[in-house]
Design an enzyme around this catalytic site. Sequence first.
Site, PDB file in Angstrom:
ATOM      1  CD  GLU A  60      -1.909  -2.338   1.480  1.00 26.77           C
ATOM      2  OE1 GLU A  60      -0.775  -2.624   1.929  1.00 26.77           O
ATOM      3  OE2 GLU A  60      -2.830  -3.174   1.383  1.00 26.77           O
ATOM      4  CG  HIS A 129      -9.167  -6.984   8.198  1.00 29.00           C
ATOM      5  ND1 HIS A 129      -8.067  -7.256   8.963  1.00 29.00           N
ATOM      6  CD2 HIS A 129      -8.887  -7.489   6.965  1.00 29.00           C
ATOM      7  CE1 HIS A 129      -7.168  -7.908   8.233  1.00 29.00           C
ATOM      8  NE2 HIS A 129      -7.636  -8.052   7.014  1.00 29.00           N
TER       9      HIS A 129
END
Lengths: 325, 368
Positions: A60, A129
């Site tokens: 990322e 998450h």
Amino acid sequence: MPVISYREALRAAMREELQRDEKVVLMGEEVAQFNGAYKVTEGLLKEFGPKRVVDTPISEAGFIGLGIGASMLGIRPVMELMFWSFSYVAFDQIVNNAGNIRYMSGGLINCPIVIRGPANGGTNVGATHSHTPEAILASHPGIKVVCPATPYDAKGLMKAAIRDNDPVYVMENTILYNDKGEVPDEDYIVPLGVADVKRTGTDLTIVAHGRAVITSLKAAEILEQEHGVSVEVVDLRSIRPLDEETVLASVRKTHRVLLVEENKPFCGVDAQVAYLIQSKAFDELDAPIHRVSSIDAPQIYCKRLEDQQLPNPARVVAEALKVLA
Amino acid sequence: MAKPAVLTHPESLKRPAGPSEYAKHPVNAALSKKEKVALYTKMARIRHFEQRCIRVYQQGKIGGFLHLYVGQEAVAAGTISLLGKHDHLITGYRDHGHALMVGMGMNECMAELTGKVTGCSQGKGGSMHYFAPDKNYWGGHGIVGGQAPLGTGLAYAVKYMGLKGSCLAYMGDGAVNQGAVHEAYNLAALWDLPVIFVVENNGYSMGTSQERSTAHPGCLAKRAEGYGMDWDVINGHDVYEVRAKTSEALKRAHEESRPTVLEIFTYRYYGHSMADPDKTYRDKEEIKEYREQKDPVFLFEKELLAEKVLTPEQVQAINEAAMAEADEAAAFADASPDPTVADITKHIYWEEDNRGPQTTSRGTIIFE
């Protein structure tokens, strides 16, 4: 008007913008060959080819930073984060680089980048998450954040985000992806910073964003059916910029306010909204402002309890009755 | 701890400094007399600008951090002197040398340091955040290694637009242990991007020597092999060598769209920043040795005197002119106004600076 899902609405927005502007590139983990981890980008590789729809490695900080760099030269990357929770490993790029470069260059550079993906709990996947970073990110001048709640808004906000010349972070919601609604075929945008009154009412204003809007609409229905209360639901749609006027107009109408969001309470978006209302409409209030946020703990795994941790219609109804008492 | 052997050292650094063996390399042989003088002049200008900055800093007019480029001039000068229309660059916080090399003026650079509205970023960036996108210079970045993905993205954009260009992404030796740098390496190699990662190895990441910061030290460039990238090591005290070897990497970027890692051995004479008293992690003898034996400006001066490109009188005139220019920049910065309070909330958003019927934003975006 065609009825399509929130997922399809997002895809339609990206497809139209890919067609409209050859500088638009979709990029992210599994967006191309895999057709998207949540199938938002399904079929776009086939339609537009690998130059426009690009699979990235799990990296990322690298690929988000790459997108920001490319945007400085005029490419308009639409970067998917599989979860906004994964933005935390790219925080320096997202905040320091995209958010500051226009300012630090005295206006010489801008970053027309979109970063999008789901930011929500309620999916039984545990704390790592389930983050909702809209308040964290919107607290940085230089960054824009939107949180669509409906298919119509998802398409319109996504298209506005892609055309916007600043970094816009679009927070979607996996639980909403299958929600259906009317979405026009024709080209339209929902400008950033325009709230929407999703339900009109006279006794109480609920201000919400993202999936909390849907939760609040369900609660409003219960409040009307079971308690005879007329509730107005204001959907912020955009966190930064923020449509203060629509919120204040509703407050002036109902004089009672409940703020609902999926964030944890400390420094959530609604802390800012509460400050806004007391500072600009204090005399309009007939009762203290109340909030419903997620229960202040890391996201719990156990699904039965996670449903309790998040705002849900029962919690919203109970808190609404306190404001009305 | 015993100092490990440097595994990937440029050959020329193993010998005492002398005439450059790269003087006749085609990219250097192709330089006209005038171009050589211009290159030397630019190096001298960096040197004198930086030394003038020290005085302005000591007068208390420069806030925050000031990372000087003195000793490293040949790196920016050699690499940037090769760049063409579609070649871009981005660097870390030691960014003054690159700025002057791309053609930014001393006035705007000095005024930025003193926080004036006439500065290159209108007093909003400071020493670490110089930008000149009209000159393909994308900063000036404060977070170690954070610019490496951006530089990779600039190269991606160049390739996407079908242009024959590149991006030089500079960093210090301290950046090579940052994750963002490794992620950038992987993407650059995976996607065949025309990016050149330039590691300006001055031996110390702030006050921590390479031996104390880096596993398997002495082969930073060789890490490129882990990503299937080409690499080279360069004596950064010899501007001819910098140009010769960088030209190969540029050729690779332009012709093959392949990335390269260049490790350029250099040295800074002053502390990490002006806030570093520079007393704890290296000894004075080491600094003295570099200044006397390997000074890049002096070595190039000697080279050009030997080539009869310059006369001692010209050398003196060039240096005096650079000092005068730096003095004028300091005076310009002094005479310039501060930004106003109203300026604090400008240049945050493009859409706000250009708000109109066509812009996509409404509502409140700057909060009270």
